[in-house]
Enzyme design. Structure first.
Site, PDB file in Angstrom:
ATOM      1  N   TYR A  27     -48.331 -20.139  -3.299  1.00 20.59           N
ATOM      2  CA  TYR A  27     -49.350 -20.944  -2.619  1.00 20.59           C
ATOM      3  C   TYR A  27     -49.180 -22.437  -2.881  1.00 20.59           C
ATOM      4  O   TYR A  27     -49.915 -23.250  -2.309  1.00 20.59           O
ATOM      5  CB  TYR A  27     -50.767 -20.493  -3.068  1.00 20.59           C
ATOM      6  CG  TYR A  27     -50.922 -20.590  -4.574  1.00 20.59           C
ATOM      7  CD1 TYR A  27     -50.583 -19.518  -5.396  1.00 20.59           C
ATOM      8  CD2 TYR A  27     -51.328 -21.771  -5.166  1.00 20.59           C
ATOM      9  CE1 TYR A  27     -50.673 -19.617  -6.773  1.00 20.59           C
ATOM     10  CE2 TYR A  27     -51.424 -21.871  -6.534  1.00 20.59           C
ATOM     11  CZ  TYR A  27     -51.100 -20.798  -7.332  1.00 20.59           C
ATOM     12  OH  TYR A  27     -51.179 -20.912  -8.703  1.00 20.59           O
ATOM     13  N   GLY A  28     -48.249 -22.797  -3.773  1.00 20.65           N
ATOM     14  CA  GLY A  28     -48.047 -24.209  -4.117  1.00 20.65           C
ATOM     15  C   GLY A  28     -46.598 -24.580  -3.867  1.00 20.65           C
ATOM     16  O   GLY A  28     -46.094 -24.446  -2.742  1.00 20.65           O
ATOM     17  N   GLU A 100     -42.732 -21.499 -14.020  1.00 24.64           N
ATOM     18  CA  GLU A 100     -44.202 -21.476 -13.990  1.00 24.64           C
ATOM     19  C   GLU A 100     -44.807 -21.398 -15.398  1.00 24.64           C
ATOM     20  O   GLU A 100     -45.954 -20.993 -15.554  1.00 24.64           O
ATOM     21  CB  GLU A 100     -44.675 -20.279 -13.151  1.00 24.64           C
ATOM     22  CG  GLU A 100     -44.142 -20.245 -11.733  1.00 24.64           C
ATOM     23  CD  GLU A 100     -44.604 -21.412 -10.872  1.00 24.64           C
ATOM     24  OE1 GLU A 100     -45.693 -21.951 -11.120  1.00 24.64           O
ATOM     25  OE2 GLU A 100     -43.850 -21.799  -9.956  1.00 24.64           O
TER      26      GLU A 100
HETATM   27  C1  SIN Z   1     -47.177 -21.236  -6.594  1.00 20.54           C
HETATM   28  O1  SIN Z   1     -46.634 -22.065  -5.885  1.00 20.54           O
HETATM   29  O2  SIN Z   1     -47.454 -20.104  -6.138  1.00 20.54           O
HETATM   30  C2  SIN Z   1     -47.526 -21.491  -8.018  1.00 20.54           C
HETATM   31  C3  SIN Z   1     -47.800 -22.892  -8.370  1.00 20.54           C
HETATM   32  C4  SIN Z   1     -46.639 -23.826  -8.175  1.00 20.54           C
HETATM   33  O3  SIN Z   1     -45.521 -23.520  -8.621  1.00 20.54           O
HETATM   34  O4  SIN Z   1     -46.819 -24.871  -7.562  1.00 20.54           O
END
Ligand code: SIN
Length: 204
Positions: A27-28, A100
């Site tokens: 999601y990011g 992460e």
């Molecule tokens: C994600 O993108 O799902 C986790 C958060 C990130 O790495 O920005």
């Protein structure tokens, strides 16, 4: 909880031992920069969660002394977050757990894929008990913070702008991200710099 979650995530028994692929929800940064091999990817939603720039970044978009701000998911029964689901082999988590590591726990959650089917997937979520947590702030304050932050992966602004572009390309409505993007562009364009007045610079 320590800011480094590698061992916490590795000590789970979530990953199939036989190499069977699993779903991962991003999601990011995982939306705009995969950086790992995947079998397929498709839009997906996660019900009961909203995307917020409330997590600190000590290792990618900031430093321990001057953390940047990155996205996490916040529980909200009425919310639904759209992102990308990736089908990956379990070995991919070797590198993802390192990427992460700054406060994100790898959790199992239900995802809805774009064909309407529900699957179990893994998602990295940074909760407020991690040492890098920053918490809520106004979108304007988040944008000012982002504009001033930079880390080993590059300027914090790149994270916000690339995520906003990717969400827009997917047709996702995310008022929080777009508000930060708007404020950030204004800061980067200098709209928030103090304007010179004649009384401050009479000779010019
Ligand atoms: C994600 O993108 O799902 C986790 C958060 C990130 O790495 O920005």
């Amino acid at each position: 909880m320590s800011a480094n979650t590698i061992s916490l995530n590795r000590n789970t028994d979530q990953l199939p031992q036989d190499g069977r692929p699993v779903w991962l929800f991003g999601y990011g940064s995982l939306i705009y920069k995969a950086g790992f091999d995947y079998i397929e990817t498709r839009p997906a939603t996660i019900q009961g969660w909203k995307r917020r720039f409330w997590q600190g970044s000590h290792d990618h978009r900031g430093t321990p002394d001057s953390p940047g701000r990155v996205a996490t998911l916040i529980a909200d029964a009425r919310a639904c977050c759209t992102g990308l689901a990736y089908r990956v082999t379990p070995d991919v988590f070797e590198q993802l757990d390192v990427r992460e590591k700054n406060g994100y726990l790898r959790l199992i959650r239900s995802l809805r894929l774009d064909d309407g089917s529900d699957v179990e997937g893994l998602v990295y979520i940074a909760t407020e008990d991690n040492a890098a947590w920053l918490g809520p702030a106004s979108e304007a304050a988040i944008a000012r913070h982002v504009a001033a932050s930079e880390g080993p992966s590059g300027p914090n602004s790149e994270y916000v702008l690339e995520l906003a572009e990717a969400l827009r390309a997917m047709g996702v409505d995310d008022p929080h991200v777009y508000a930060i993007e708007r404020h950030l562009r204004a800061v980067l364009d200098g709209d928030n710099k103090p304007a010179y007045s004649y009384s401050q610079s009479p000779e010019t």
